[in-house]
Design a protein around this motif. Structure first.
Motif, PDB file in Angstrom:
ATOM      1  N   GLU A 156       0.782   8.186   4.140  1.00 21.47           N
ATOM      2  CA  GLU A 156      -0.086   9.004   4.826  1.00 21.47           C
ATOM      3  C   GLU A 156      -0.414   9.901   3.898  1.00 21.47           C
ATOM      4  OE1 GLU A 156       2.533  10.208   7.860  1.00 21.47           O
ATOM      5  OE2 GLU A 156       2.167   8.532   9.259  1.00 21.47           O
ATOM      6  N   ALA A 157       0.315  10.391   2.633  1.00 18.90           N
ATOM      7  CA  ALA A 157      -0.131  11.686   1.572  1.00 18.90           C
ATOM      8  C   ALA A 157      -1.292  11.197   0.884  1.00 18.90           C
ATOM      9  CB  ALA A 157       1.109  11.769   0.853  1.00 18.90           C
ATOM     10  N   LEU A 158      -1.584   9.677   0.766  1.00 17.64           N
ATOM     11  CA  LEU A 158      -2.736   9.035   0.246  1.00 17.64           C
ATOM     12  C   LEU A 158      -3.730   9.091   1.200  1.00 17.64           C
ATOM     13  CD1 LEU A 158      -1.017   6.492  -2.152  1.00 17.64           C
ATOM     14  CD2 LEU A 158      -1.936   8.484  -2.644  1.00 17.64           C
ATOM     15  N   GLU A 159      -3.693   9.380   2.433  1.00 22.31           N
ATOM     16  CA  GLU A 159      -4.664   9.159   3.629  1.00 22.31           C
ATOM     17  C   GLU A 159      -4.868   7.829   3.935  1.00 22.31           C
ATOM     18  OE1 GLU A 159      -8.106  11.433   2.545  1.00 22.31           O
ATOM     19  OE2 GLU A 159      -7.170  13.459   2.790  1.00 22.31           O
ATOM     20  N   ILE A 160      -3.899   6.882   3.714  1.00 21.88           N
ATOM     21  CA  ILE A 160      -3.834   5.489   4.025  1.00 21.88           C
ATOM     22  C   ILE A 160      -3.288   5.618   5.660  1.00 21.88           C
ATOM     23  CG2 ILE A 160      -3.083   3.421   3.831  1.00 21.88           C
ATOM     24  CD1 ILE A 160      -3.040   3.699   0.744  1.00 21.88           C
ATOM     25  N   PRO A 161      -3.957   4.971   6.618  1.00 21.30           N
ATOM     26  CA  PRO A 161      -3.622   5.301   8.056  1.00 21.30           C
ATOM     27  C   PRO A 161      -2.436   4.102   8.110  1.00 21.30           C
ATOM     28  CG  PRO A 161      -6.036   4.849   8.009  1.00 21.30           C
ATOM     29  CD  PRO A 161      -5.539   4.614   6.490  1.00 21.30           C
ATOM     30  N   VAL A 162      -1.316   4.618   8.680  1.00 24.79           N
ATOM     31  CA  VAL A 162      -0.287   3.733   9.229  1.00 24.79           C
ATOM     32  C   VAL A 162      -0.285   3.819  10.833  1.00 24.79           C
ATOM     33  CG1 VAL A 162       2.145   3.386   9.075  1.00 24.79           C
ATOM     34  CG2 VAL A 162       1.235   4.462   7.239  1.00 24.79           C
ATOM     35  N   GLN A 163      -0.372   2.690  11.216  1.00 26.69           N
ATOM     36  CA  GLN A 163      -0.421   2.281  12.863  1.00 26.69           C
ATOM     37  C   GLN A 163       0.887   2.205  13.290  1.00 26.69           C
ATOM     38  OE1 GLN A 163      -3.218   2.765  14.084  1.00 26.69           O
ATOM     39  NE2 GLN A 163      -4.429   2.966  12.063  1.00 26.69           N
ATOM     40  N   PRO A 164       1.234   2.627  14.455  1.00 28.45           N
ATOM     41  CA  PRO A 164       2.622   2.392  14.985  1.00 28.45           C
ATOM     42  C   PRO A 164       2.887   1.216  15.663  1.00 28.45           C
ATOM     43  CG  PRO A 164       0.961   3.649  16.478  1.00 28.45           C
ATOM     44  CD  PRO A 164       0.345   3.410  15.395  1.00 28.45           C
ATOM     45  N   LYS A 165       2.194   0.332  15.890  1.00 34.72           N
ATOM     46  CA  LYS A 165       2.508  -0.880  16.395  1.00 34.72           C
ATOM     47  C   LYS A 165       1.377  -1.831  15.827  1.00 34.72           C
ATOM     48  CE  LYS A 165       5.001   0.324  20.529  1.00 34.72           C
ATOM     49  NZ  LYS A 165       4.897   0.183  22.202  1.00 34.72           N
ATOM     50  N   VAL A 166       1.870  -2.582  14.958  1.00 36.39           N
ATOM     51  CA  VAL A 166       0.787  -3.579  14.188  1.00 36.39           C
ATOM     52  C   VAL A 166       1.487  -4.875  14.307  1.00 36.39           C
ATOM     53  CG1 VAL A 166      -0.084  -4.333  11.927  1.00 36.39           C
ATOM     54  CG2 VAL A 166      -0.059  -1.722  12.783  1.00 36.39           C
ATOM     55  N   LYS A 167       0.489  -5.990  14.814  1.00 33.86           N
ATOM     56  CA  LYS A 167       1.077  -7.535  14.723  1.00 33.86           C
ATOM     57  C   LYS A 167       0.766  -7.998  13.381  1.00 33.86           C
ATOM     58  CE  LYS A 167       0.353  -7.834  19.634  1.00 33.86           C
ATOM     59  NZ  LYS A 167      -0.526  -8.655  20.824  1.00 33.86           N
ATOM     60  N   ALA A 168       1.914  -8.556  12.736  1.00 39.66           N
ATOM     61  CA  ALA A 168       1.715  -9.240  11.411  1.00 39.66           C
ATOM     62  C   ALA A 168       2.762 -10.174  11.478  1.00 39.66           C
ATOM     63  CB  ALA A 168       1.868  -8.123  10.272  1.00 39.66           C
ATOM     64  N   PRO A 169       2.728 -11.239  10.404  1.00 33.76           N
ATOM     65  CA  PRO A 169       3.715 -11.989  10.240  1.00 33.76           C
ATOM     66  C   PRO A 169       5.144 -11.354  10.025  1.00 33.76           C
ATOM     67  CG  PRO A 169       1.509 -12.914   9.077  1.00 33.76           C
ATOM     68  CD  PRO A 169       1.470 -11.515   9.579  1.00 33.76           C
ATOM     69  N   GLY A 170       6.025 -11.998  10.511  1.00 29.04           N
ATOM     70  CA  GLY A 170       7.497 -11.667   9.955  1.00 29.04           C
ATOM     71  C   GLY A 170       8.009 -10.740  10.982  1.00 29.04           C
ATOM     72  N   GLY A 171       7.620 -10.790  12.283  1.00 30.85           N
ATOM     73  CA  GLY A 171       8.415 -10.077  13.391  1.00 30.85           C
ATOM     74  C   GLY A 171       7.374  -9.472  14.381  1.00 30.85           C
ATOM     75  N   GLY A 172       7.978  -8.835  15.451  1.00 33.46           N
ATOM     76  CA  GLY A 172       7.139  -8.138  16.494  1.00 33.46           C
ATOM     77  C   GLY A 172       6.385  -6.936  16.162  1.00 33.46           C
ATOM     78  N   PRO A 173       5.512  -6.510  16.807  1.00 35.47           N
ATOM     79  CA  PRO A 173       4.878  -5.158  16.758  1.00 35.47           C
ATOM     80  C   PRO A 173       5.660  -4.128  16.238  1.00 35.47           C
ATOM     81  CG  PRO A 173       4.262  -6.025  18.829  1.00 35.47           C
ATOM     82  CD  PRO A 173       5.331  -6.763  18.510  1.00 35.47           C
ATOM     83  N   THR A 174       5.391  -3.346  14.952  1.00 31.46           N
ATOM     84  CA  THR A 174       5.816  -2.386  14.452  1.00 31.46           C
ATOM     85  C   THR A 174       5.306  -1.822  13.376  1.00 31.46           C
ATOM     86  OG1 THR A 174       8.026  -1.665  13.155  1.00 31.46           O
ATOM     87  CG2 THR A 174       7.075  -3.497  12.389  1.00 31.46           C
ATOM     88  N   ARG A 175       5.722  -0.594  12.832  1.00 26.09           N
ATOM     89  CA  ARG A 175       4.594   0.098  11.904  1.00 26.09           C
ATOM     90  C   ARG A 175       4.248  -0.708  10.623  1.00 26.09           C
ATOM     91  NH1 ARG A 175       4.672   5.347  13.263  1.00 26.09           N
ATOM     92  NH2 ARG A 175       6.239   6.221  14.477  1.00 26.09           N
ATOM     93  N   GLY A 176       3.005  -0.457  10.647  1.00 28.89           N
ATOM     94  CA  GLY A 176       2.245  -1.232   9.334  1.00 28.89           C
ATOM     95  C   GLY A 176       0.982  -0.664   9.249  1.00 28.89           C
TER      96      GLY A 176
END
Length: 200
Positions: A156-176
């Motif tokens: 976030e300091a680099l202004e790269i958005p972090v979403q609270p619930k992201v669907k990705a390989p490796g598990g259920g929705p979480t920060r990503g």
């Protein structure tokens, strides 16, 4: 009384640091047991196995100490020495070991390098979890003892958005982080195009 207070405070601080480091390393080791190629409970089965191994090791150690009480002296001495070193004041550590100071400093992150790393870890997926990125870094000896919260703050300091619930390989929705948030916007492309044509 003040002569005893300083060593006691140093030992208490060092013990606290040791506990936090061991807990962070254990959590990181267990998190690496997650399978990215599986879903549901099968993906987390590796974490459960590693946690069971840690508990089994603690149980066996307790049984050994109970069978051999004299071993407690050796363990206590080792822990006290490690806590004494870990609880060393910052000024004293800087004077005695100046070569280790750069390793303790927070790394300076380059936005483009971090973006490239995220895309590399992401692979063909549309997004990647922060815990996957952290495990990737720690497998390469980086960001040891740090947490997903530390990684989120750095992104976030680099202004790269972090979403609270992201669907990705490796598990259920979480920060990503999502791939769409890492691709240049049309406005950025238009801004760079005149510069490129001028340079040509």
């Amino acid at each position: 009384m003040s002569r005893l207070a300083r060593p006691a405070a140093r030992l208490a601080t060092g013990s606290n640091l040791l506990v936090r480091r061991l807990a962070a390393r254990a959590a990181t080791w267990c998190a690496r047991g997650r399978r990215d190629d599986l879903t549901g409970w099968r993906a987390a089965l590796g974490i459960v196995v590693r946690l069971a191994l840690l508990l089994l090791g603690a149980y066996l150690l307790a049984r050994i100490v109970r069978a051999l009480p004299a071993l407690m002296w050796l363990l206590s001495t080792g822990w006290t020495a490690a806590a004494w070193r870990a609880g060393r004041p910052a000024a004293e550590a800087t004077e005695e070991e100046p070569e280790e100071a750069p390793a303790e400093a927070a790394p300076v992150l380059d936005r483009e390098a971090v973006r490239t790393l995220l895309l590399e870890v992401m692979g063909d997926a549309p997004a990647v979890h922060l815990r996957t990125v952290l495990a990737h870094l720690q497998e390469r000896g980086q960001w040891e003892g740090r947490t997903v919260g530390d990684l989120r703050a750095a992104l976030e300091a680099l202004e790269i958005p972090v979403q609270p619930k992201v669907k990705a390989p490796g598990g259920g929705p979480t920060r990503g982080v999502r791939r769409v948030d890492l691709t240049p916007s049309p406005a950025d492309t238009q801004e760079t195009s005149p510069a490129a044509s001028t340079a040509a």
